[in-house]
Write an enzyme that holds these catalytic residues in place. Structure first.
Site, PDB file in Angstrom:
ATOM      1  CG  ASP A  71      -0.415  -0.387   2.487  1.00  0.00           C
ATOM      2  OD1 ASP A  71       0.819  -0.508   2.600  1.00  0.00           O
ATOM      3  OD2 ASP A  71      -1.200  -0.574   3.442  1.00  0.00           O
ATOM      4  CG  ASP A 481       1.631  -0.253  10.751  1.00  0.00           C
ATOM      5  OD1 ASP A 481       0.896   0.489  11.408  1.00  0.00           O
ATOM      6  OD2 ASP A 481       1.554  -0.367   9.528  1.00  0.00           O
TER       7      ASP A 481
END
Length: 889
Positions: A71, A481
């Site tokens: 992404d 993350d």
């Protein structure tokens, strides 16, 4: 995983995309650089994965040819011999940073050398540029670009649906692209060179995740989400007649054309109330399989269905493996076995707890089995075993209670593909990695199949901060993350990320300069502390306490001796503590949200910056006073650091294109700053080991110097700069952090937003010199035979990169050399490394620098360059070493 780090104010600095005919992907419009350049070897500090992989695409014609899209971190090609992934979009530059987000990939089913990527990261204002379609005729080694008149969203909601880009399997010059934001369906009839909207396509979509989101992120129309060709309705060389298109519209999700796209209609009888995430066609049995979810994903989804559409009869059949009332997830991952077309698999992509689920049918969806089942709750029986020994951090250091297990089978599992040439191999993407198996057919025989990470080479972390202490581990990282890692060996995957606590995102870290075993980090966590400390160089951690009001990590600084810390968290003002943060007190004289750093010599001195003002504390962070320094950037897109070993020596980088922007230096603890005239723009600053004979540490920056954007090094306190990356190694946006290595001259660690931690090592083994100037070489008068190899290593529209190897094939050593040639098509060199050069018209002379002047008999020397070309890029055929003609290999 959570949504990747979103670039806001800093990325507003990036200019818009270049207009007109497709330019070189890696070449921003800039004047010729007069800088020296040097050959560097670039690698990743291995983490292996670390982010969401929403798409995996196997070529249907050639065995072992596969691609993965991420992404925010570009695209990758699978290398079967090494079983690794090769990055394909490292040439994306600073201006086009959004093109590291890949919303869709298509591998040409007729010509396997061709591959296409639809790129663009955000459809709202966070990405200032439009999307583009990239096309390659050499499997992604080089690209050409067509800019689109709208944005694409590789990191937007719904990015796991697809594929939105598809190549006609019968007439491969025809491609379709589904667009978001109400822009409709687009078509190319010349292999992706030009695109036009399919004006009669009846539905541009209407589904948005959250209409109330004023940022435009969750409120964007997710648009056209997949295109699937029925190859049985065409013949080679003629356009496929039947095409299915998925639309983000819960009432009208699937459309079809039966006349090669001339007309379109809603497929009759289709289910409603759901979004069609995937549409996969089994032409052998005549079934279109569709995975439905009530949400767009990749995080959300509370209900889902699987349907089968019989293309010959128009019959819809609900083939869901569970009753609708029993779903708490949507379906998305969907694949058929091309060797055994009745075999279908699907994922429950949004089943976060206790685990994702994978379903398998061998009778076209008539009956299903699951990857795991409950025996007696909460106990599970798995059809698989997991081996994460190659990426041990995938256990997250967790010790969950049943029915959860660690490592998990996955989450956000929207990519699922059975190898079309090998029924035993399957790959699927998760929020953290690519998993795969090579004994999938054990599922059907009742024995277990083994799931392992198949992700080496694919690095997809967003980097917020970096540190390279003088002792201990060479690299500590603060990541989005996955928190961050302590690398004791850059070539090996660390056993675990930072834990105790495990931040979802680490925003800042620091170590005590005189006591590098003392380390502090701060970050984001849904519940729990936002600060942690280590007394063993980051190997083990313990949590500190939060002051009242803390909501996020912010920035943190450790005193030079580790005796105290200053923290500027989100949600409250700047704080200071002695010891390890059992209690905090508010600092005075400095505004909330300031960036904080420490002096690297005086443990009582700390620095801060906020909105154009520099702040100094001389009492350990208790009180700060604003410096009288003026002319600094007015915004907060700034990073600054104090030099190790010298009190009060501070470097500050940052700014914006509509105001002050550059690199500043202070030698009086920020009382005054001097702006470096050699640097036009700078966004990071870092220090590394000094060059041989140099009295000052080496500087590193991500900057614009002499009109060129790149990564630069200076060995003379910023008087001159060497660009150390090249157009093939740009990695999009590199503005978060940079640091040299205090133990290895020339080594630099570069942050990226999606390609992990990149580190570079210089070819200048002498450990000195900037590679500029006249190189200190003598006037070369070599004698004897010579041979030249000229290799074009990368080429794009209007630009190229080449390597030249000059071999001494005579009997005498050279004490200097000068190689001359003429370009046959008027090519122009933009930058050249490992040699000095001059060019006059087509004639070019490359001359040794100091460290490569001596070339023994039987040895060779190499240099490289980037250049521009128009019309043709023919290789030179004649080279002279002084007056001696060389053999051309």
């Amino acid at each position: 995983m959570r949504r990747k780090r979103i670039l806001t104010a800093v990325l507003a600095l990036a200019a818009g995309l270049l207009a007109g005919s497709p330019p070189a992907l890696a070449a921003d419009a800039a004047p010729k650089a007069t800088l020296a350049a040097e050959s560097y070897t670039w690698k990743n500090a291995r983490i292996d994965g670390g982010g969401f992989v929403p798409g995996i695409v196997f070529n249907r014609k050639e065995k072992n040819l596969a691609y993965a899209r991420t992404d925010i971190g570009g695209a990758y090609r699978w290398e079967e011999p090494s079983r690794t992934w090769t990055p394909l979009l490292d040439s994306v530059g600073w201006t086009d940073w959004g093109h590291t987000g890949v919303v869709s990939l298509a591998s040409d089913p007729v010509d396997p050398n061709k591959v296409y990527a639809a790129v663009g990261t955000y459809t709202n204002s966070w990405d200032p540029g439009n999307g583009a379609v990239l096309r390659s005729g050499d499997r992604g080694a080089a690209w050409q670009k067509t800019d689109l008149p709208f944005k694409l969203g590789g990191n937007m909601p719904g990015r796991g649906m697809g594929e939105r880009l598809a190549v006609d399997p019968n007439r491969n010059s025809v491609l379709y692209l589904g667009a978001p934001s109400g822009k409709g369906l687009w078509r190319s009839t010349d292999s992706g060179v030009t695109w036009s909207q399919v004006s009669n396509f009846p539905n541009v979509g209407n589904y948005v995740q959250d209409p109330s989101d004023t940022s435009g992120y969750a409120s964007d129309n997710q648009g056209i989400v997949w295109v699937t060709f029925d190859e049985s309705t065409g013949t080679s060389g003629t356009a496929t007649k039947t095409i299915y298109v998925g639309v983000a519209d819960k009432d009208n999700a699937v459309y079809r054309s039966t006349d090669a796209g001339a007309t379109w209609s809603r497929v009759a009888g289709q289910p409603t109330g759901y979004l069609a995430h995937k549409g996969v066609l089994d032409t052998v049995n005549g079934y279109l399989y569709i995975a439905y979810s009530d949400k767009g994903g990749p995080y959300d989804g509370g209900k889902g269905r699987l349907f089968r559409y019989a293309t010959a009869t128009g019959t819809w059949t609900d083939i869901s493996p569970v009753a609708e009332a029993d779903t708490y997830y949507g379906f998305s991952g969907l694949t058929v076995d091309r060797q055994k077309p009745g075999t279908v698999m699907a994922t429950a992509y949004s089943s976060w707890w206790p685990d994702t689920q994978i379903f398998r049918s061998t009778d076209s969806g008539g009956t299903w089995t699951r990857a795991w089942d409950y025996t007696s709750y909460p106990n599970r029986s798995n059809r698989f075993t997991m081996d994460v020994s190659s990426s041990p951090w995938l256990t997250w250091g967790a010790n969950p209670s049943p029915p959860e297990q660690t490592p998990k089978l996955g989450w956000m599992t929207e990519a699922l593909e059975i190898d079309p040439f090998n029924s035993a191999r399957m790959m699927y993407g998760t929020g953290a990695t690519i998993y795969g198996t090579e004994n999938l057919t054990n599922w059907d025989s009742g024995s277990q199949f083994t799931v392992k990470p198949m992700v080496q080479g694919l690095e997809e972390t967003a980097v917020n901060d970096l540190a390279s202490p003088p002792t201990g581990a060479p690299l500590l990282s603060a990541l989005g993350d996955v928190g961050g890692f302590r690398h004791t060996d850059l070539t090996k995957v660390p056993s675990m990320m930072f834990t105790s606590p495990n931040f979802t995102t680490t925003t800042s870290l620091d170590y005590a300069e005189a006591n590098p075993n003392t380390v502090v980090r701060v970050g984001n966590l849904d519940s729990g502390p936002h600060v942690a400390f280590s007394t063993d160089n980051g190997a083990n951690w313990f949590a500190g306490s939060d002051p009242s009001g803390v909501s996020g990590g912010g920035t943190v600084a450790a005193a030079a001796d580790g005796s105290r810390f200053v923290w500027s968290p989100a949600g409250t003002g700047v704080q200071y503590t002695t010891g390890f943060g059992s209690s905090w007190a508010a600092s005075s004289g400095i505004p909330s949200g300031a960036i904080v750093e420490s002096d690297r010599v005086d443990p009582k001195t700390f620095y801060g910056f906020k909105s154009g003002k520099f702040y100094v504390s001389s009492d350990g962070g208790a009180t700060f006073a604003a410096s009288a320094a003026t002319g600094l950037p007015s915004g907060d897109s700034v990073r600054f650091k104090a030099l190790p070993g010298t009190k009060g020596d501070v470097w500050l980088a940052g700014g914006a294109s509509d105001g002050a922007y550059g690199l500043w230096h202070s030698t009086d603890s920020g009382a005054t700053f001097t702006k470096l005239s050699t640097v036009e723009q700078a966004d990071t600053i870092g220090f590394g080991k000094a060059a041989t004979g140099a009295s000052y540490q080496t500087l590193y920056t991500s900057a614009k110097i002499a009109g060129v954007r790149g990564v630069f090094r200076s060995t003379d306190k910023g008087a001159t700069w060497t660009r150390i990356n090249d157009d093939a190694h740009q990695w999009g946006w590199t503005g978060a952090a940079i640091t040299g290595d205090p133990r290895v001259y020339g080594r630099v660690y570069v942050s990226t937003n999606g390609r992990g931690v990149i580190y570079g090592d210089t070819s200048d083994t002498s450990g000195g010199g900037s590679g500029g100037g006249d190189g200190g070489g003598t006037d070369p008068t070599p004698t004897g035979a010579c041979a030249v190899t000229y290799t074009i290593t990368n080429q794009w529209s209007g630009g190229f990169q080449a390597d030249v190897t000059l071999a001494n094939t005579g009997t005498s050593a050279w004490s200097g050399w000068s190689l001359n040639w003429s370009f046959p098509n008027g090519q122009t060199v933009s930058q050249l490394w490992n040699a000095d050069y001059t060019q006059s018209g087509a004639a070019l002379t490359a001359k040794n620098v100091a460290w490569n002047a001596n070339v023994a008999s039987g040895s060779s020397v190499s240099f490289g360059f980037t250049g521009t070309w128009t019309g043709s890029n023919t290789k030179p055929t004649a080279f002279k070493l002084g007056e001696q003609s060389c053999t051309v290999a």
